[in-house]
Design a protein around this motif. Structure first.
Motif, mmCIF file in Angstrom:
data_model
loop_
_atom_site.group_PDB
_atom_site.id
_atom_site.type_symbol
_atom_site.label_atom_id
_atom_site.label_comp_id
_atom_site.label_asym_id
_atom_site.label_seq_id
_atom_site.Cartn_x
_atom_site.Cartn_y
_atom_site.Cartn_z
ATOM 1 N N THR A 36 1.144 -1.525 -0.124
ATOM 2 C CA THR A 36 0.423 0.155 -0.103
ATOM 3 C C THR A 36 0.868 1.008 -0.094
ATOM 4 O OG1 THR A 36 -1.507 -1.060 1.722
ATOM 5 C CG2 THR A 36 -1.580 1.020 1.343
ATOM 6 N N ILE A 37 0.769 2.385 -0.850
ATOM 7 C CA ILE A 37 1.077 3.608 -1.087
ATOM 8 C C ILE A 37 1.160 4.195 0.023
ATOM 9 C CG2 ILE A 37 -0.673 5.083 -1.662
ATOM 10 C CD1 ILE A 37 2.378 5.574 -2.980
ATOM 11 N N GLY A 38 2.480 4.411 0.854
ATOM 12 C CA GLY A 38 2.589 5.158 1.898
ATOM 13 C C GLY A 38 3.316 4.386 3.547
ATOM 14 N N SER A 39 2.433 3.288 3.162
ATOM 15 C CA SER A 39 2.595 2.163 4.163
ATOM 16 C C SER A 39 4.013 1.676 4.857
ATOM 17 C CB SER A 39 1.960 0.570 3.640
ATOM 18 O OG SER A 39 2.625 -0.271 2.378
ATOM 19 N N ILE A 40 4.737 2.001 3.835
ATOM 20 C CA ILE A 40 6.268 1.443 4.508
ATOM 21 C C ILE A 40 7.182 2.975 5.144
ATOM 22 C CG2 ILE A 40 8.560 1.191 4.139
ATOM 23 C CD1 ILE A 40 6.429 -1.372 4.753
ATOM 24 N N ASP A 41 6.738 4.103 3.750
ATOM 25 C CA ASP A 41 7.067 5.421 3.748
ATOM 26 C C ASP A 41 6.981 6.767 3.411
ATOM 27 O OD1 ASP A 41 9.359 8.205 4.346
ATOM 28 O OD2 ASP A 41 11.226 6.537 3.103
ATOM 29 N N PRO A 42 6.227 7.359 3.963
ATOM 30 C CA PRO A 42 5.061 7.986 3.810
ATOM 31 C C PRO A 42 5.869 9.139 3.310
ATOM 32 C CG PRO A 42 4.911 7.515 6.193
ATOM 33 C CD PRO A 42 6.070 6.374 5.872
ATOM 34 N N TYR A 43 7.018 9.568 4.064
ATOM 35 C CA TYR A 43 7.305 11.020 3.844
ATOM 36 C C TYR A 43 7.887 11.082 2.390
ATOM 37 C CZ TYR A 43 10.277 14.787 5.599
ATOM 38 O OH TYR A 43 10.948 15.733 5.708
ATOM 39 N N GLN A 44 8.727 9.139 1.978
ATOM 40 C CA GLN A 44 8.380 9.468 0.733
ATOM 41 C C GLN A 44 7.759 9.748 -0.694
ATOM 42 O OE1 GLN A 44 12.214 8.012 -1.431
ATOM 43 N NE2 GLN A 44 10.993 9.853 -2.423
ATOM 44 N N VAL A 45 6.977 9.636 0.104
ATOM 45 C CA VAL A 45 5.310 10.040 -0.649
ATOM 46 C C VAL A 45 4.828 11.858 -0.770
ATOM 47 C CG1 VAL A 45 3.102 9.073 -1.835
ATOM 48 C CG2 VAL A 45 4.461 7.398 -0.729
ATOM 49 N N PHE A 46 5.029 12.372 0.735
ATOM 50 C CA PHE A 46 5.164 13.317 0.610
ATOM 51 C C PHE A 46 5.857 14.643 -0.022
ATOM 52 C CE2 PHE A 46 6.068 17.086 3.381
ATOM 53 C CZ PHE A 46 5.185 17.473 3.480
ATOM 54 N N ARG A 47 7.523 13.864 -0.316
ATOM 55 C CA ARG A 47 8.401 14.613 -1.087
ATOM 56 C C ARG A 47 7.938 14.523 -2.262
ATOM 57 N NH1 ARG A 47 11.631 11.464 3.236
ATOM 58 N NH2 ARG A 47 12.807 10.482 1.339
ATOM 59 N N ILE A 48 8.077 13.238 -2.649
ATOM 60 C CA ILE A 48 7.051 13.505 -4.077
ATOM 61 C C ILE A 48 6.367 14.365 -4.724
ATOM 62 C CG2 ILE A 48 6.096 12.234 -6.105
ATOM 63 C CD1 ILE A 48 7.906 9.606 -4.438
ATOM 64 N N PHE A 49 5.050 14.019 -3.827
ATOM 65 C CA PHE A 49 3.812 15.092 -3.593
ATOM 66 C C PHE A 49 4.242 16.496 -3.645
ATOM 67 C CE2 PHE A 49 0.818 11.739 -3.031
ATOM 68 C CZ PHE A 49 0.465 11.399 -4.585
ATOM 69 N N HIS A 50 4.671 16.415 -3.032
ATOM 70 C CA HIS A 50 6.137 18.233 -3.042
ATOM 71 C C HIS A 50 6.050 18.601 -4.474
ATOM 72 C CE1 HIS A 50 8.252 21.478 -1.879
ATOM 73 N NE2 HIS A 50 9.234 21.380 -1.543
ATOM 74 N N GLU A 51 7.239 17.457 -4.808
ATOM 75 C CA GLU A 51 7.982 18.291 -5.675
ATOM 76 C C GLU A 51 7.285 18.984 -6.917
ATOM 77 O OE1 GLU A 51 11.288 19.270 -6.232
ATOM 78 O OE2 GLU A 51 11.851 18.565 -4.454
ATOM 79 N N ILE A 52 6.058 17.989 -6.732
ATOM 80 C CA ILE A 52 5.047 18.658 -7.699
ATOM 81 C C ILE A 52 4.440 19.725 -7.682
ATOM 82 C CG2 ILE A 52 2.858 17.423 -9.013
ATOM 83 C CD1 ILE A 52 3.724 14.548 -8.832
ATOM 84 N N LEU A 53 3.861 20.038 -6.588
ATOM 85 C CA LEU A 53 3.021 21.073 -6.298
ATOM 86 C C LEU A 53 3.881 22.404 -6.221
ATOM 87 C CD1 LEU A 53 0.798 19.108 -3.427
ATOM 88 C CD2 LEU A 53 0.579 20.084 -5.999
#
Ligand code: RM4
Ligand code: MN
Ligand code: MN
Length: 404
Positions: free
Chosen positions: A265-282
């Motif tokens: 599941t997305i973000g189940s192991i490393d939610p900070y990684q997903v946050f950082r990806i979304f941050h780059e896009i935004l």
């Protein structure tokens, strides 16, 4: 005068709601079917056994979350008659109110592909694979699907057994031919993965190779980032920043991993990684022109331990909530802090957004859009899973699960 580290609540809410309004996530048809590990399938009584059931499940996820109007389709699994299956898909779109999304060619299942598909040393096999690509483009056209999403499983297991460089040429030819078949509005998404099923070399192993192949194919070819397809420790958000800068970030396959292509599941192991990806896009969007729908957010997960419906709704919520947390970042404030090299202040603002419990704000947004405040809870109380369990249990009990 300096601004305070946190912006006004109203300003924040507007930013988050705007981001939520722009976020749509595509769900995979294969996420509802019985799938397994390399060693066998674990059969679930509620799993979808045909395309109608996959559409029914996808439609329920969309009803609960409101942000998943499209379903990714895998050609061999979902359109066994190829172009001949298009009519059925169209009927299902009408019946269930969700549309076909990306079309995924399947170049890894047929016996001929044992030594590769688009990169097979046998020209006849390469031709068969190219024909499948062209048929996939035509299927996408007939379904009004913009994206053809390609993952090539080709590679080799032993040094010296294949020509790495000649295979690059064959890939370029195949992708050019595919590009030629596309309508001007279509896109070819080129996915990469470092290894598996091949272990020595993989023909499209990283984003540089995917980028170069996309360039060779033509202007409508772009790169797809599957979050699970990176070596441990890779800075994925940096890759995302580069792809944005180069104008070739076509989209994502969301999932998480502890080791390799684990499809958790997305973000189940490393939610900070997903946050950082979304941050780059935004962040990129704050300073540059990017259209909302230029980045296809897709899920690539098929769960064999979690219930499929529960896992899909949980995934959509998780991605949505991490996206909302990234939208909390005040890009102008962050830029000021970065320019002034106020490292601790910048990091505290960034981290602070990540640590904010955004769930109440997202729940409010959902309710304002007539959606359940908690889609997972709503799934539980809807009785949908109990219903499909009863309807499908007998069919699923006959499914073959053995590995050897
Ligand atoms: C691969 C890759 C592809 C997916 C297949 C099933 O690892 O992630 O995107 O279609 O799995
Ligand atoms: Mn993928
Ligand atoms: Mn994968």
């Amino acid at each position: 005068m300096e601004r305070s580290v946190s912006s006004l609540p109203q300003e924040k809410q507007e930013r988050v709601w705007r981001a939520l309004d722009g976020l749509q996530i595509e769900i995979p048809s294969w996420g509802f079917a019985n799938t397994g590990t390399r060693f066998g399938k674990f059969i679930q009584a509620a799993a979808a056994t045909n395309l109608t059931e996959k559409f029914a499940d996808a439609s329920e996820v969309h009803r609960l979350t409101g942000i998943t109007p499209t379903v990714a389709l895998h050609v061999l699994w979902d359109l066994p008659e190829g172009e001949g299956s298009v009519a059925q898909v169209k009927e299902l779109e009408q019946a269930y109110g969700v549309r076909a999304g990306s079309i995924n060619p399947n170049l890894f299942q047929d016996q001929e592909y044992k030594y590769g598909s688009l990169c097979n040393p046998d020209p006849a096999v390469r031709e068969k694979a190219v024909q499948h690509m062209l048929a996939s483009v035509r299927i996408a056209k007939a379904l009004d699907s913009r994206d053809i999403s390609l993952w090539v499983s080709d590679g080799s297991n032993y040094p010296g057994t294949q020509s790495i460089s000649r295979r690059i040429g064959w890939l370029e030819e195949a992708l050019k031919a595919t590009h030629n078949e596309m309508a001007p509005t279509q896109r070819l998404l080129v996915e990469y993965k470092p290894f598996e099923p091949a272990f020595y070399h993989t023909d499209i192993a990283d984003w540089g190779m995917a980028y170069s192949l996309a360039k060779a194919a033509g202007p409508q070819a772009v790169v797809l980032v599957d979050t699970g397809h990176h070596a441990l420790g890779t800075n994925i958000e940096q890759i995302v920043a580069w792809l944005l800068r180069l104008g070739v970030l076509g989209g994502f396959h969301f999932n998480d991993r502890k080791f390799a292509d684990d499809d958790l599941t997305i973000g189940s192991i490393d939610p900070y990684q997903v946050f950082r990806i979304f941050h780059e896009i935004l962040s990129y969007k704050t300073w540059n022109e990017v259209h909302e729908d230029q980045i296809a957010y897709m899920i690539d997960q098929s769960h064999n331990l979690k219930g499929k419906m529960e896992a899909m709704v949980q995934t959509v919520m998780q991605a949505q909530e991490l996206f909302a947390r990234a939208a909390l970042v005040d890009q102008h404030l962050l830029a000021e802090l970065q320019d002034a090299c106020k490292l601790v202040e910048a990091e505290e603002h960034f981290r602070g957004c990540f640590y904010t419990d955004i769930r109440p704000m997202v729940a409010e947004w959902r309710q304002s859009r007539g959606l359940p405040a908690n889609p997972l809870e709503a799934l539980r109380t809807s009785g949908y899973v109990a219903k499909i369990t009863e309807e499908r249990a007998a069919k699923n009990s006959n499914t073959q699960s053995s590995y050897a």
